[in-house]
Design a protein around this motif. Structure first.
Motif, PDB file in Angstrom:
ATOM      1  N   THR A 268     -43.699 -58.251  46.941  1.00  0.00           N
ATOM      2  CA  THR A 268     -44.678 -57.692  47.879  1.00  0.00           C
ATOM      3  C   THR A 268     -45.888 -58.608  47.999  1.00  0.00           C
ATOM      4  O   THR A 268     -46.347 -58.906  49.102  1.00  0.00           O
ATOM      5  CB  THR A 268     -45.098 -56.283  47.402  1.00  0.00           C
ATOM      6  OG1 THR A 268     -43.914 -55.519  47.225  1.00  0.00           O
ATOM      7  CG2 THR A 268     -46.011 -55.599  48.405  1.00  0.00           C
ATOM      8  N   VAL A 269     -46.387 -59.072  46.860  1.00  0.00           N
ATOM      9  CA  VAL A 269     -47.551 -59.974  46.884  1.00  0.00           C
ATOM     10  C   VAL A 269     -47.190 -61.269  47.619  1.00  0.00           C
ATOM     11  O   VAL A 269     -47.981 -61.794  48.407  1.00  0.00           O
ATOM     12  CB  VAL A 269     -48.054 -60.259  45.453  1.00  0.00           C
ATOM     13  CG1 VAL A 269     -49.099 -61.360  45.441  1.00  0.00           C
ATOM     14  CG2 VAL A 269     -48.635 -58.981  44.851  1.00  0.00           C
ATOM     15  N   ALA A 270     -45.961 -61.759  47.394  1.00  0.00           N
ATOM     16  CA  ALA A 270     -45.537 -62.992  48.062  1.00  0.00           C
ATOM     17  C   ALA A 270     -45.487 -62.799  49.581  1.00  0.00           C
ATOM     18  O   ALA A 270     -45.811 -63.708  50.338  1.00  0.00           O
ATOM     19  CB  ALA A 270     -44.176 -63.434  47.529  1.00  0.00           C
ATOM     20  N   ALA A 271     -45.131 -61.597  50.012  1.00  0.00           N
ATOM     21  CA  ALA A 271     -45.013 -61.351  51.454  1.00  0.00           C
ATOM     22  C   ALA A 271     -46.359 -61.022  52.094  1.00  0.00           C
ATOM     23  O   ALA A 271     -46.522 -61.152  53.305  1.00  0.00           O
ATOM     24  CB  ALA A 271     -44.020 -60.207  51.702  1.00  0.00           C
ATOM     25  N   LEU A 272     -47.304 -60.577  51.285  1.00  0.00           N
ATOM     26  CA  LEU A 272     -48.640 -60.261  51.814  1.00  0.00           C
ATOM     27  C   LEU A 272     -49.434 -61.555  51.932  1.00  0.00           C
ATOM     28  O   LEU A 272     -49.213 -62.504  51.184  1.00  0.00           O
ATOM     29  CB  LEU A 272     -49.371 -59.303  50.875  1.00  0.00           C
ATOM     30  CG  LEU A 272     -48.908 -57.846  50.889  1.00  0.00           C
ATOM     31  CD1 LEU A 272     -49.406 -57.129  49.639  1.00  0.00           C
ATOM     32  CD2 LEU A 272     -49.393 -57.129  52.140  1.00  0.00           C
ATOM     33  N   ASP A 273     -50.387 -61.561  52.861  1.00  0.00           N
ATOM     34  CA  ASP A 273     -51.167 -62.761  53.087  1.00  0.00           C
ATOM     35  C   ASP A 273     -52.476 -62.670  52.302  1.00  0.00           C
ATOM     36  O   ASP A 273     -53.396 -61.980  52.703  1.00  0.00           O
ATOM     37  CB  ASP A 273     -51.436 -62.879  54.595  1.00  0.00           C
ATOM     38  CG  ASP A 273     -52.115 -64.194  54.920  1.00  0.00           C
ATOM     39  OD1 ASP A 273     -51.969 -65.137  54.129  1.00  0.00           O
ATOM     40  OD2 ASP A 273     -52.798 -64.253  55.958  1.00  0.00           O
ATOM     41  N   ASP A 274     -52.530 -63.332  51.146  1.00  0.00           N
ATOM     42  CA  ASP A 274     -53.764 -63.424  50.373  1.00  0.00           C
ATOM     43  C   ASP A 274     -54.360 -62.052  50.042  1.00  0.00           C
ATOM     44  O   ASP A 274     -55.557 -61.820  50.209  1.00  0.00           O
ATOM     45  CB  ASP A 274     -54.797 -64.264  51.141  1.00  0.00           C
ATOM     46  CG  ASP A 274     -55.862 -64.817  50.195  1.00  0.00           C
ATOM     47  OD1 ASP A 274     -55.589 -64.896  48.984  1.00  0.00           O
ATOM     48  OD2 ASP A 274     -56.966 -65.133  50.667  1.00  0.00           O
ATOM     49  N   TYR A 275     -53.504 -61.164  49.564  1.00  0.00           N
ATOM     50  CA  TYR A 275     -53.960 -59.823  49.172  1.00  0.00           C
ATOM     51  C   TYR A 275     -54.859 -59.931  47.950  1.00  0.00           C
ATOM     52  O   TYR A 275     -54.635 -60.741  47.059  1.00  0.00           O
ATOM     53  CB  TYR A 275     -52.735 -58.982  48.834  1.00  0.00           C
ATOM     54  CG  TYR A 275     -53.012 -57.532  48.480  1.00  0.00           C
ATOM     55  CD1 TYR A 275     -53.027 -56.560  49.472  1.00  0.00           C
ATOM     56  CD2 TYR A 275     -53.252 -57.147  47.161  1.00  0.00           C
ATOM     57  CE1 TYR A 275     -53.273 -55.235  49.153  1.00  0.00           C
ATOM     58  CE2 TYR A 275     -53.499 -55.823  46.842  1.00  0.00           C
ATOM     59  CZ  TYR A 275     -53.502 -54.870  47.845  1.00  0.00           C
ATOM     60  OH  TYR A 275     -53.742 -53.558  47.537  1.00  0.00           O
ATOM     61  N   ARG A 276     -55.857 -59.095  47.910  1.00  0.00           N
ATOM     62  CA  ARG A 276     -56.693 -59.053  46.703  1.00  0.00           C
ATOM     63  C   ARG A 276     -57.063 -57.619  46.344  1.00  0.00           C
ATOM     64  O   ARG A 276     -57.264 -56.790  47.235  1.00  0.00           O
ATOM     65  CB  ARG A 276     -57.934 -59.891  46.903  1.00  0.00           C
ATOM     66  CG  ARG A 276     -58.989 -59.210  47.711  1.00  0.00           C
ATOM     67  CD  ARG A 276     -60.336 -59.835  47.521  1.00  0.00           C
ATOM     68  NE  ARG A 276     -60.434 -61.125  48.143  1.00  0.00           N
ATOM     69  CZ  ARG A 276     -61.513 -61.504  48.849  1.00  0.00           C
ATOM     70  NH1 ARG A 276     -62.533 -60.703  48.999  1.00  0.00           N
ATOM     71  NH2 ARG A 276     -61.562 -62.702  49.383  1.00  0.00           N
ATOM     72  N   GLY A 277     -57.112 -57.386  45.048  1.00  0.00           N
ATOM     73  CA  GLY A 277     -57.436 -56.048  44.560  1.00  0.00           C
ATOM     74  C   GLY A 277     -56.299 -55.555  43.694  1.00  0.00           C
ATOM     75  O   GLY A 277     -55.591 -56.336  43.063  1.00  0.00           O
ATOM     76  N   ILE A 278     -56.141 -54.245  43.674  1.00  0.00           N
ATOM     77  CA  ILE A 278     -55.065 -53.655  42.888  1.00  0.00           C
ATOM     78  C   ILE A 278     -53.886 -53.373  43.808  1.00  0.00           C
ATOM     79  O   ILE A 278     -54.077 -52.827  44.891  1.00  0.00           O
ATOM     80  CB  ILE A 278     -55.510 -52.304  42.276  1.00  0.00           C
ATOM     81  CG1 ILE A 278     -56.854 -52.418  41.553  1.00  0.00           C
ATOM     82  CG2 ILE A 278     -54.427 -51.720  41.372  1.00  0.00           C
ATOM     83  CD1 ILE A 278     -56.861 -53.363  40.402  1.00  0.00           C
ATOM     84  N   LEU A 279     -52.705 -53.733  43.369  1.00  0.00           N
ATOM     85  CA  LEU A 279     -51.499 -53.270  44.055  1.00  0.00           C
ATOM     86  C   LEU A 279     -50.804 -52.306  43.101  1.00  0.00           C
ATOM     87  O   LEU A 279     -50.440 -52.675  41.980  1.00  0.00           O
ATOM     88  CB  LEU A 279     -50.572 -54.431  44.427  1.00  0.00           C
ATOM     89  CG  LEU A 279     -49.316 -54.001  45.177  1.00  0.00           C
ATOM     90  CD1 LEU A 279     -49.653 -53.408  46.551  1.00  0.00           C
ATOM     91  CD2 LEU A 279     -48.355 -55.170  45.343  1.00  0.00           C
ATOM     92  N   TYR A 280     -50.698 -51.078  43.553  1.00  0.00           N
ATOM     93  CA  TYR A 280     -50.154 -49.993  42.740  1.00  0.00           C
ATOM     94  C   TYR A 280     -48.773 -49.670  43.280  1.00  0.00           C
ATOM     95  O   TYR A 280     -48.637 -49.350  44.467  1.00  0.00           O
ATOM     96  CB  TYR A 280     -51.105 -48.805  42.878  1.00  0.00           C
ATOM     97  CG  TYR A 280     -50.626 -47.439  42.468  1.00  0.00           C
ATOM     98  CD1 TYR A 280     -49.555 -46.816  43.103  1.00  0.00           C
ATOM     99  CD2 TYR A 280     -51.283 -46.723  41.478  1.00  0.00           C
ATOM    100  CE1 TYR A 280     -49.156 -45.543  42.740  1.00  0.00           C
ATOM    101  CE2 TYR A 280     -50.889 -45.441  41.121  1.00  0.00           C
ATOM    102  CZ  TYR A 280     -49.827 -44.863  41.753  1.00  0.00           C
ATOM    103  OH  TYR A 280     -49.421 -43.603  41.410  1.00  0.00           O
ATOM    104  N   GLY A 281     -47.759 -49.786  42.456  1.00  0.00           N
ATOM    105  CA  GLY A 281     -46.413 -49.417  42.882  1.00  0.00           C
ATOM    106  C   GLY A 281     -46.016 -48.104  42.244  1.00  0.00           C
ATOM    107  O   GLY A 281     -46.133 -47.963  41.021  1.00  0.00           O
ATOM    108  N   GLN A 282     -45.607 -47.163  43.082  1.00  0.00           N
ATOM    109  CA  GLN A 282     -45.036 -45.937  42.527  1.00  0.00           C
ATOM    110  C   GLN A 282     -43.542 -46.012  42.722  1.00  0.00           C
ATOM    111  O   GLN A 282     -43.055 -46.207  43.839  1.00  0.00           O
ATOM    112  CB  GLN A 282     -45.612 -44.713  43.214  1.00  0.00           C
ATOM    113  CG  GLN A 282     -45.314 -43.471  42.387  1.00  0.00           C
ATOM    114  CD  GLN A 282     -45.698 -42.219  43.099  1.00  0.00           C
ATOM    115  OE1 GLN A 282     -46.457 -42.258  44.069  1.00  0.00           O
ATOM    116  NE2 GLN A 282     -45.171 -41.115  42.653  1.00  0.00           N
ATOM    117  N   PHE A 283     -42.811 -45.882  41.637  1.00  0.00           N
ATOM    118  CA  PHE A 283     -41.379 -46.131  41.642  1.00  0.00           C
ATOM    119  C   PHE A 283     -40.610 -44.892  41.235  1.00  0.00           C
ATOM    120  O   PHE A 283     -41.127 -44.019  40.539  1.00  0.00           O
ATOM    121  CB  PHE A 283     -41.049 -47.263  40.660  1.00  0.00           C
ATOM    122  CG  PHE A 283     -41.733 -48.553  40.999  1.00  0.00           C
ATOM    123  CD1 PHE A 283     -41.219 -49.392  41.971  1.00  0.00           C
ATOM    124  CD2 PHE A 283     -42.924 -48.921  40.361  1.00  0.00           C
ATOM    125  CE1 PHE A 283     -41.860 -50.583  42.303  1.00  0.00           C
ATOM    126  CE2 PHE A 283     -43.563 -50.113  40.682  1.00  0.00           C
ATOM    127  CZ  PHE A 283     -43.032 -50.943  41.655  1.00  0.00           C
TER     128      PHE A 283
END
Ligand code: AMP
Ligand code: GLY
Length: 429
Positions: free
Chosen positions: A255-270
């Motif tokens: 997901t981070v690789a596909a996002l463009d320069d994301y910053r902050g928290i990425l929260y995954g609910q699985f």
């Protein structure tokens, strides 16, 4: 150089963020719609303001001379608070409104996953026309989850075969004023969260946490913002393998690789299902309650992460105290459907014993602290094992008493953990 950090938001999650920043070389200022007494005590200044009002947040940030900002909740992110702070030259750790769509627009989120081949995406369709959505329910072979595309505080999702029947789901859609919904394959399994700190195209992951969305013990009742959560002394939870955890991390990496320069928290609910790890949703911020499990065991200085993010440096590797955590929320009686505010809160930071007390939506008056209509406070135990941590959290809840409050005593108990383990074993057989 010492930093001046502005913290945006006044819930339990933000109290947990304030608490870790309090250990760092920072001047801390906070703003929120409610005056959170726990944050106010830790901060050098606290301003009550509407956190979705970008102008108000930026002018407070400028007034206090903020060199960094951390945006806690999704509301201000969706309103463009991070964009506005960045435009004003104040580095905000939190995605801009466009990037936050990974959380704030569930239709966008699913299409993003499909388009970029992010693993773990369930079958889904999006609908603007509620009648077309109803027809899809009639024609679909199997159960579906019905999800409004926009933010609903975790309370808008209806799962067919679990919470509602086909007919009730259709009625829900017809009675709603939703502009867009996602209908997706119902996932069956055990839920867990993995949160990552992200900047400069790097991510640093944190231990898995399990939240409890349902209001009542035994996972009964309506969905809430989250009634409590636990984590183990390592990265996984007792019902998961190391491979399951890594599968979730791979989803976050993709997901981070596909996002463009994301910053902050990425929260995954699985959801850990019979077919592996699937994505329930992403959030663009720490979870609440999950932040209260994760931040107290974070041994790395959180400020170092923020500064590295701002400077474009490699993010520090994260280390965690090898402790299990159990977090239990106390919420007002009747929450979430008919919450009754106005109960006096008897627990304080002084009488919470070995537990950490985090305030959420409470109201501080001259004669004490009172509940409002949202989650009131949380207690967090840290221990060698989940059982130890649970006991510490329960001791604190007994200080708080039950008058005007409701809590789920089952969170983190051995019986509930065993049910989770058995459930996954059953799915795997
Ligand atoms: P969300 O707002 O996406 O976090 O959804 C709230 C809750 O609905 C989740 O915690 C799950 O328990 C449930 N849920 C969401 N999507 C699904 C799904 N596809 N299958 C089963 N349950 C789901
Ligand atoms: N604990 C779920 C959330 O923060 O959305």
């Amino acid at each position: 150089m010492s930093e001046t950090v502005l913290l945006v938001g006044g819930g339990g999650r933000e109290h947990a963020i304030a608490r870790v920043l309090d250990d760092s070389d920072t001047a801390l200022y906070a703003c929120a719609g409610n005056r959170n007494p726990g944050i106010a005590r830790l901060a050098d200044g606290f301003e009550t303001l509407e956190t979705t009002n970008t102008t108000a947040v930026v002018s407070y940030a400028e007034e206090v001379g903020a060199t960094l900002a951390v945006v806690g909740p999704e509301g201000p992110l969706a309103a463009g608070v991070a964009d506005a702070l960045n435009d004003a030259g104040i580095y905000a750790f939190g995605p801009n409104a466009d990037e936050a769509r990974i959380e704030t627009d569930k239709a966008y989120q699913r299409r993003f996953m499909r388009e970029h081949g992010v693993p773990g995406c369930p079958d889904f369709e999006t609908f603007d026309d509620m009648e077309a959505a109803c027809e899809f329910i009639d024609d679909y072979d199997g159960d579906l989850a019905v999800k409004p595309a926009g933010l609903t505080g975790g309370k808008g999702v209806k799962v067919i075969g679990d919470q509602v029947t086909d007919e009730e789901a259709k009625e829900y859609l017809r009675d709603s004023d939703y502009d867009r919904v996602v209908l997706e394959e119902r996932l069956v399994g055990e839920e867990f969260t993995v949160q990552a700190l992200v900047a400069n195209d790097q991510l640093r992951v944190t231990p898995a946490v399990q939240d409890h969305k349902r209001a009542y013990e035994g996972d009964e009742g309506p969905n809430t913002g989250g009634m409590g959560s636990y984590s183990d002394a390592g990265l996984e939870l007792p019902f998961m393998t190391e491979e399951d955890y890594h599968e979730a991390v791979e989803v976050l990496e993709a997901t981070v690789a596909a996002l463009d320069d994301y910053r902050g928290i990425l929260y995954g609910q699985f959801m850990l299902t019979a077919d592996g790890v699937k994505v329930i949703e992403f959030n663009a911020r720490f979870g609440d309650p999950e932040a209260m499990n994760t931040l107290p065991v974070l041994a790395t200085d959180f400020l170092d992460v923020l500064v590295a993010a701002r400077e474009g440096d490699d993010l520090p590797k994260l280390t965690f105290a090898p402790k299990a955590t159990v977090c239990k929320y106390a919420v007002p009686d009747g929450y979430p459907t008919d919450p009754e505010a106005g109960a006096k809160v008897k627990i304080s930071e002084e009488n919470a014993g070995d537990a950490i007390l985090f305030y959420a939506s409470v109201d501080e008056r001259d004669d004490g602290i009172y509940t409002t209509t949202s989650r009131s406070f949380a207690v967090v135990g840290l221990g060698e094992s989940i059982a130890d941590a649970e006991e510490i959290a329960e001791d604190a809840l007994s200080v708080a008493g039950e008058e005007g409050l409701h809590m789920r005593h089952d969170i983190g108990t051995e019986a509930l953990l065993q049910r989770r383990i058995d459930h996954v074993q059953e799915l795997r057989n």
